[in-house]
Write an enzyme that holds these catalytic residues in place. Structure first.
Site, mmCIF file in Angstrom:
data_model
loop_
_atom_site.group_PDB
_atom_site.id
_atom_site.type_symbol
_atom_site.label_atom_id
_atom_site.label_comp_id
_atom_site.label_asym_id
_atom_site.label_seq_id
_atom_site.Cartn_x
_atom_site.Cartn_y
_atom_site.Cartn_z
ATOM 1 N N HIS B 145 0.868 -1.173 0.000
ATOM 2 C CA HIS B 145 0.000 0.000 0.000
ATOM 3 C C HIS B 145 0.913 1.234 0.000
ATOM 4 C CE1 HIS B 145 -2.800 2.948 1.840
ATOM 5 N NE2 HIS B 145 -3.785 2.129 1.526
ATOM 6 N N ASP B 222 2.957 -4.583 8.120
ATOM 7 C CA ASP B 222 1.743 -3.788 7.942
ATOM 8 C C ASP B 222 0.564 -4.745 8.102
ATOM 9 O OD1 ASP B 222 -0.562 -2.677 6.912
ATOM 10 O OD2 ASP B 222 0.341 -1.961 5.061
ATOM 11 N N GLN B 225 -4.750 -5.058 7.011
ATOM 12 C CA GLN B 225 -5.796 -5.909 6.438
ATOM 13 C C GLN B 225 -5.955 -7.233 7.184
ATOM 14 O OE1 GLN B 225 -7.932 -5.107 4.118
ATOM 15 N NE2 GLN B 225 -7.028 -3.133 3.628
ATOM 16 N N LYS B 248 -10.354 -0.694 10.233
ATOM 17 C CA LYS B 248 -10.461 -1.882 9.388
ATOM 18 C C LYS B 248 -10.793 -3.121 10.222
ATOM 19 C CE LYS B 248 -7.304 -0.129 5.852
ATOM 20 N NZ LYS B 248 -8.208 0.351 4.814
ATOM 21 N N CYS B 386 -4.950 2.693 -3.524
ATOM 22 C CA CYS B 386 -3.708 3.206 -2.938
ATOM 23 C C CYS B 386 -2.556 2.237 -3.143
ATOM 24 C CB CYS B 386 -3.875 3.528 -1.453
ATOM 25 S SG CYS B 386 -5.030 4.862 -1.174
#
Lengths: 150, 429
Positions: B145, B222, B225, B248, B386
């Protein structure tokens, strides 16, 4: 069914699928690059002027049906117009699709471009419809900066 | 005494007994907990399949936010009055809930941030700026991302470091051999998404950490998600940093967290200056506070942290076993059904995938697909997500992305397929 037909009129679908004046720049034309950073639509508009009159205008690139059809129909409409006439049309067109101004007056001067009136119900798509016009202006200004809808 | 007693107590009590099963989720009872799912859009019932952008919020989270403002609103770590104590308790108990939610060893290793983006920027601007020298390398992947690309590029321009990228194959997977070959004696950081937001790929992060650690290279994950869709255990992953976003995982936006190993955090300089991050201040000298407060300058997003804790409680109560099984079923069903629509090309077909389905429909631009679906009340994402380098890799300007969460049903996917047929009638005659 009818709701999206108001936006995606047959003329728009046709120009979206078979854009007119869709080609690379020719030698001597002013070209500008336009980009809608929100959605990634990219196009180039090429303009040839002759004594203050738009002799030729064409474009190429990729985008959604709305931005492609808008670019295609813009090139047809602007050919033979003076810069002042082009400015006035862009203002009317912008008013039409953002729902500003007096719709009847705007429609009067826009001819075929009136098919884009459905865009006013879809604020997020206004930038799609105006990308080609912003880029056209940038081409006239011979701007080095890419035109943007932002 | 107060209605806003710590919610984790309630969650512990309901524990495994209150657990859902995948079948229960498939039946849709859980949808009752999400008030927004009852609204209509363009006169049609909302069908929300954009959870990779943000998830909807369960009543429990909404209530926790309301309860805080109704009963406990005050600043934290300041003041001797009762409300301030209660707000501080709620805020610090939220930190403990986040710690437990991602399996960290100590709650001081949890720093509240605005989200994943700020968490990554924090590491780049403190750890990276302090330690990286010209020629040092940061290794990311081709599916990151923008939030895991741009902070490193900014540092590259400032510190003259080198940004290297692990390529992806046509399925949207990285190859561990390619990855290992890019680890050099100049690599100072590996930064990788656990799950790709644009493709749904689940990366082999545990193996990547192992290979990096064998060369003493720290790893930032990261996790935006991942949290909320599967069990996350930062100690099991053995990563050094882990970034997550509340919105999220069923919590409000504007809150997230950075997990960092205490020994690393202790060595890192502050991120921003201000209140709360100091021990003493004179005009000559400021002594910084310890971790995690050193990294939380100014009044934090107190209610956001409380909302995020409520979201972790919601997840615990819902049960990851059920969530992962249900979302896996949705992904499989969507993959089958959407692939069967003529002209569909899936973007991202990794063997290990989360419930994200990115695709193109031949003859129709993703934005036009998105608009026509929207008129049927179907919310999907259309755009570059993104992740412009991912779009370039697959030679597409944008994709349509349907992404699923606990509240989705197979029937949502049937509606999506119907909508795609409608798009075809308009654009693909």
């Amino acid at each position: 069914m009818s709701e999206f037909r108001e936006l995606y009129q047959e003329v728009i679908l046709d120009h979206g699928k078979n854009p007119r004046n869709f080609r690379e720049a020719l030698a001597g034309e002013h070209t500008a690059f336009g980009h809608n950073p929100l959605c990634g639509d990219k196009l180039e508009v090429h303009v040839e002027m002759n004594n203050g009159v738009i002799e030729n205008v064409a474009f190429n690139g990729e985008g959604c049906a709305i931005s492609t059809a808008s670019a295609s129909m813009m090139t047809q409409t602007l050919k033979g117009k003076t810069l002042e006439e082009a400015e006035t049309m862009f203002r009317s067109f912008h008013n039409l699709i953002t729902g500003n101004g007096d719709t009847e007056t705007e429609l009067g001067g826009l001819g075929k471009l009136a098919v884009f009136s459905g865009v006013r119900e879809f604020p997020v798509r206004v930038k799609c419809a105006t990308l080609a016009w912003h880029t056209f202006k940038a081409a006239l200004d011979r701007s080095e900066e890419p035109a943007s809808t932002e | 005494m107060y209605q806003g007693e710590p919610t984790l107590k309630q969650a512990d009590q309901s524990g495994p007994r209150g657990c859902n099963t995948a079948a229960a989720l498939a039946g849709g009872r859980i949808r009752e907990q999400f008030p927004i799912l009852a609204i209509t859009v363009h006169g049609k019932p909302l069908i929300y399949m954009d959870s990779a952008a943000t998830t909807q919020k369960p009543q429990r989270v909404i209530d926790a936010v309301t309860r805080h403002f109704t009963h406990r609103c005050s600043n934290v770590h300041r003041g001797v009055h009762k409300l301030s104590q209660l707000a501080t308790e709620s805020y610090e108990s939220a930190r403990e809930t986040v710690r437990r939610g991602i399996g960290a060893a100590e709650s001081q290793e949890i720093i509240f941030t605005r989200g994943t983006t700020e968490a990554i920027n924090l590491v780049a601007q403190t750890y990276g700026r302090q330690r990286f020298a010209p020629g040092d390398e940061v290794l990311i992947t081709a599916m990151e991302h923008h939030s895991n690309i741009v902070p490193w590029q900014m540092l590259r321009d400032e510190k003259k470091i080198v940004l290297k990228v692990v390529p992806i194959n046509d399925r949207g997977e990285i190859d561990l051999n390619d990855y290992e070959a890019l680890l050099t004696d100049r690599t100072r950081m590996v930064a990788v998404a656990l799950i790709s937001n644009a493709l749904g790929t689940v990366n082999p992060v545990k193996e990547m950490v192992k290979l990096a650690h064998a060369r003493n290279i720290p790893v930032l994950v990261d996790g935006a998600q991942a949290v909320g869709h599967d069990v996350v255990d930062v100690q099991d992953l053995d990563c050094d940093f882990f970034a997550l976003s509340g919105h999220k995982m069923y919590a409000p936006s504007g809150i997230g967290a950075l997990y960092g190993r205490a020994d690393l955090l202790n060595e890192m300089p502050p991120y921003q200056g201000g209140g709360d991050m100091i021990a003493t201040v004179t005009f000559d000298k400021t002594v910084y506070n310890g971790i995690p407060h050193r990294f939380e300058a100014g009044t934090p997003n107190i209610v956001g942290a409380i909302g995020m804790a409520a979201a972790f409680d919601f997840l615990q109560e819902t049960c990851f076993e059920a969530i992962t099984a249900h979302e896996h079923d949705l992904l499989q069903y969507a993959t089958e059904q959407v692939s069967a629509v003529p002209g569909v090309r899936l973007i991202g077909t990794a063997r290990k995938k989360a419930a994200v389905l990115s695709f193109m429909l031949e003859g129709a631009h993703p934005h036009d697909v998105g608009t026509i679906l929207d008129l049927d009340g179907i919310a999907v994402r259309a755009g570059h997500h993104c992740a412009q380098p991912v779009m370039d890799r697959f030679g597409v300007p944008a994709t349509v992305r349907a992404s699923f969460a606990v509240y989705n049903l197979r029937s949502d996917i049937d509606e999506l397929v119907q909508g795609l047929h409608k798009v075809r009638e308009v654009f693909c005659k």
